[in-house]
Write a protein that holds these residues in place. Structure first.
Motif, PDB file in Angstrom:
ATOM      1  N   GLN A  23       0.812  -1.213   0.000  1.00  0.00           N
ATOM      2  CA  GLN A  23       0.000   0.000   0.000  1.00  0.00           C
ATOM      3  C   GLN A  23       0.846   1.264   0.000  1.00  0.00           C
ATOM      4  O   GLN A  23       0.349   2.345  -0.268  1.00  0.00           O
ATOM      5  N   ILE A  24       2.134   1.139   0.314  1.00  0.00           N
ATOM      6  CA  ILE A  24       3.021   2.291   0.346  1.00  0.00           C
ATOM      7  C   ILE A  24       3.855   2.306  -0.926  1.00  0.00           C
ATOM      8  O   ILE A  24       4.554   1.344  -1.237  1.00  0.00           O
ATOM      9  N   ALA A  25       3.792   3.408  -1.673  1.00  0.00           N
ATOM     10  CA  ALA A  25       4.514   3.505  -2.931  1.00  0.00           C
ATOM     11  C   ALA A  25       5.854   4.203  -2.776  1.00  0.00           C
ATOM     12  O   ALA A  25       6.823   3.852  -3.446  1.00  0.00           O
ATOM     13  N   THR A  26       5.903   5.209  -1.901  1.00  0.00           N
ATOM     14  CA  THR A  26       7.097   6.041  -1.760  1.00  0.00           C
ATOM     15  C   THR A  26       7.303   6.421  -0.305  1.00  0.00           C
ATOM     16  O   THR A  26       6.329   6.678   0.411  1.00  0.00           O
ATOM     17  N   VAL A  27       8.554   6.475   0.126  1.00  0.00           N
ATOM     18  CA  VAL A  27       8.874   6.995   1.456  1.00  0.00           C
ATOM     19  C   VAL A  27       9.861   8.152   1.307  1.00  0.00           C
ATOM     20  O   VAL A  27      10.668   8.187   0.372  1.00  0.00           O
ATOM     21  N   HIS A  28       9.770   9.101   2.230  1.00  0.00           N
ATOM     22  CA  HIS A  28      10.623  10.291   2.214  1.00  0.00           C
ATOM     23  C   HIS A  28      11.361  10.381   3.551  1.00  0.00           C
ATOM     24  O   HIS A  28      11.047  11.242   4.380  1.00  0.00           O
ATOM     25  N   PRO A  29      12.333   9.512   3.794  1.00  0.00           N
ATOM     26  CA  PRO A  29      13.026   9.533   5.091  1.00  0.00           C
ATOM     27  C   PRO A  29      13.852  10.813   5.259  1.00  0.00           C
ATOM     28  O   PRO A  29      14.543  11.246   4.333  1.00  0.00           O
ATOM     29  N   THR A  30      13.772  11.408   6.447  1.00  0.00           N
ATOM     30  CA  THR A  30      14.518  12.644   6.708  1.00  0.00           C
ATOM     31  C   THR A  30      15.965  12.303   7.047  1.00  0.00           C
ATOM     32  O   THR A  30      16.305  12.040   8.185  1.00  0.00           O
ATOM     33  N   TYR A  31      16.799  12.319   6.016  1.00  0.00           N
ATOM     34  CA  TYR A  31      18.220  12.016   6.191  1.00  0.00           C
ATOM     35  C   TYR A  31      19.077  13.279   6.289  1.00  0.00           C
ATOM     36  O   TYR A  31      20.144  13.261   6.883  1.00  0.00           O
ATOM     37  N   TYR A  32      18.611  14.374   5.692  1.00  0.00           N
ATOM     38  CA  TYR A  32      19.498  15.524   5.515  1.00  0.00           C
ATOM     39  C   TYR A  32      18.869  16.819   6.025  1.00  0.00           C
ATOM     40  O   TYR A  32      17.647  16.999   5.973  1.00  0.00           O
ATOM     41  N   ASP A  33      19.730  17.720   6.487  1.00  0.00           N
ATOM     42  CA  ASP A  33      19.258  18.987   7.049  1.00  0.00           C
ATOM     43  C   ASP A  33      20.314  20.064   6.791  1.00  0.00           C
ATOM     44  O   ASP A  33      21.403  19.778   6.285  1.00  0.00           O
ATOM     45  N   CYS A  34      19.972  21.300   7.176  1.00  0.00           N
ATOM     46  CA  CYS A  34      20.914  22.413   7.049  1.00  0.00           C
ATOM     47  C   CYS A  34      21.299  22.902   8.443  1.00  0.00           C
ATOM     48  O   CYS A  34      20.493  22.850   9.371  1.00  0.00           O
ATOM     49  N   THR A  35      22.521  23.375   8.575  1.00  0.00           N
ATOM     50  CA  THR A  35      22.965  23.958   9.835  1.00  0.00           C
ATOM     51  C   THR A  35      22.802  25.475   9.762  1.00  0.00           C
ATOM     52  O   THR A  35      22.576  26.030   8.673  1.00  0.00           O
ATOM     53  N   PRO A  36      22.926  26.179  10.895  1.00  0.00           N
ATOM     54  CA  PRO A  36      22.870  27.641  10.859  1.00  0.00           C
ATOM     55  C   PRO A  36      23.942  28.256   9.960  1.00  0.00           C
ATOM     56  O   PRO A  36      23.795  29.388   9.494  1.00  0.00           O
ATOM     57  N   ALA A  37      25.006  27.501   9.706  1.00  0.00           N
ATOM     58  CA  ALA A  37      26.082  27.989   8.833  1.00  0.00           C
ATOM     59  C   ALA A  37      25.843  27.588   7.377  1.00  0.00           C
ATOM     60  O   ALA A  37      26.734  27.733   6.532  1.00  0.00           O
ATOM     61  N   ALA A  38      24.650  27.074   7.072  1.00  0.00           N
ATOM     62  CA  ALA A  38      24.265  26.694   5.711  1.00  0.00           C
ATOM     63  C   ALA A  38      25.041  25.488   5.181  1.00  0.00           C
ATOM     64  O   ALA A  38      25.258  25.353   3.980  1.00  0.00           O
ATOM     65  N   VAL A  39      25.435  24.595   6.089  1.00  0.00           N
ATOM     66  CA  VAL A  39      26.123  23.371   5.695  1.00  0.00           C
ATOM     67  C   VAL A  39      25.105  22.246   5.553  1.00  0.00           C
ATOM     68  O   VAL A  39      24.220  22.087   6.409  1.00  0.00           O
ATOM     69  N   LEU A  40      25.205  21.491   4.478  1.00  0.00           N
ATOM     70  CA  LEU A  40      24.341  20.339   4.255  1.00  0.00           C
ATOM     71  C   LEU A  40      24.885  19.160   5.053  1.00  0.00           C
ATOM     72  O   LEU A  40      26.018  18.721   4.816  1.00  0.00           O
ATOM     73  N   ILE A  41      24.092  18.661   5.990  1.00  0.00           N
ATOM     74  CA  ILE A  41      24.539  17.563   6.847  1.00  0.00           C
ATOM     75  C   ILE A  41      23.577  16.389   6.739  1.00  0.00           C
ATOM     76  O   ILE A  41      22.444  16.533   6.280  1.00  0.00           O
ATOM     77  N   GLY A  42      24.022  15.217   7.212  1.00  0.00           N
ATOM     78  CA  GLY A  42      23.174  14.037   7.253  1.00  0.00           C
ATOM     79  C   GLY A  42      23.775  12.884   6.473  1.00  0.00           C
ATOM     80  O   GLY A  42      24.736  13.056   5.722  1.00  0.00           O
ATOM     81  N   ASP A  43      23.190  11.707   6.658  1.00  0.00           N
ATOM     82  CA  ASP A  43      23.686  10.499   6.009  1.00  0.00           C
ATOM     83  C   ASP A  43      22.529   9.592   5.621  1.00  0.00           C
ATOM     84  O   ASP A  43      21.487   9.563   6.289  1.00  0.00           O
ATOM     85  N   ASP A  44      22.749   8.854   4.567  1.00  0.00           N
ATOM     86  CA  ASP A  44      21.813   7.812   4.166  1.00  0.00           C
ATOM     87  C   ASP A  44      21.808   6.700   5.217  1.00  0.00           C
ATOM     88  O   ASP A  44      22.836   6.429   5.847  1.00  0.00           O
TER      89      ASP A  44
END
Length: 250
Positions: A1-22
């Motif tokens: 019944q589930i076609a797609t998932v959007h796991p929250t792996y990535y975010d931004c820091t106050p310094a505008a750095v892209l962080i996170g991991d699969d």
């Protein structure tokens, strides 16, 4: 019944750095069951978004970073969740999404973008003007309309996705050239406001099952509000404070 998932792996820091991991365990488990994985790239910092969208070097770094992470993880695409952007950055967001979609599509990957719900394209709105529905839908494969939040933690109690309002949101979406690209979303949690809510009495959020269990423990009767189409119940806590709980069901 589930076609797609959007796991929250990535975010931004106050310094505008892209962080996170699969998380390979989640990604591979889903894909092994033919569930599409579009990892969520989240950033809800107004000043940071302004820099990402307008600083040429930072913009390029984020575009490269998103595409590289999608490719390296073997994901099926990306889910972009940029919120609280300035209405003056509307065109910059549209350009960013068009560029990102082009890069992902060239690799056979998809792009979904989350947008604030609106019933009309109001100029200078503090949240929704940032999103140009028509232009974004020309680039992104899917536009996810966050059709909830008409009530929030420090508002008064009520349905977060009042049916009258959601219907108006859907009516606006239907005016788009290709409404099939839009998905209507709702929240999957309850909010519990003590003493009438507001800034002095903010709500606590609960998962659906916990809210239903709480109603049973408190001897409260669940009620479907006929106007908002929201589920609700009330109880009084041990300290004598009245509570109003609202949530959605299937």
């Amino acid at each position: 019944q589930i076609a797609t998932v959007h796991p929250t792996y990535y975010d931004c820091t106050p310094a505008a750095v892209l962080i996170g991991d699969d998380d390979p365990l989640i990604t591979r488990w889903a894909q092994a069951r033919r569930v599409e994985v579009l990892p969520r790239f989240n950033c809800q910092r107004t000043s940071v978004l302004n820099r990402i969208l307008n600083d040429p070097a930072l913009r390029e770094s984020w575009l490269d970073g998103i595409v590289r992470r999608v490719t390296d993880s073997g994901a099926d695409g990306a889910s972009l969740d940029f919120e609280a952007g300035l209405y003056t950055d509307r065109a910059a967001l549209t350009s960013f999404v068009a560029d990102l979609a082009g890069r992902l599509h060239a690799q056979g990957q998809r792009l979904t973008i989350a947008v604030s719900a609106k019933t009309a394209d109001v100029p200078r709105h503090p949240r929704s003007t940032f999103f140009d529905y028509k232009a974004l839908a020309q680039s992104a494969d899917q536009v996810f309309v966050m059709a909830w939040g008409i009530k929030w933690a420090t508002s008064g109690p009520g349905a977060q996705d009042d049916l009258t309002w959601v219907t108006k949101v859907a009516d606006y979406v239907k005016t788009m050239p290709d409404p099939s690209r839009f998905v209507m979303g709702t929240q999957l949690y309850a909010m519990d406001w003590p003493s009438g809510g507001g800034v002095a009495h903010p709500a606590t959020s609960y998962e659906y099952a916990d809210a239903v269990a709480m109603a049973g423990a408190m001897g409260a009767s669940l009620r479907l509000d006929p106007v908002s189409d929201g589920m609700t119940f009330a109880y009084t806590d041990a300290g004598g404070a009245p509570h109003n709980v609202w949530f959605s069901d299937a």
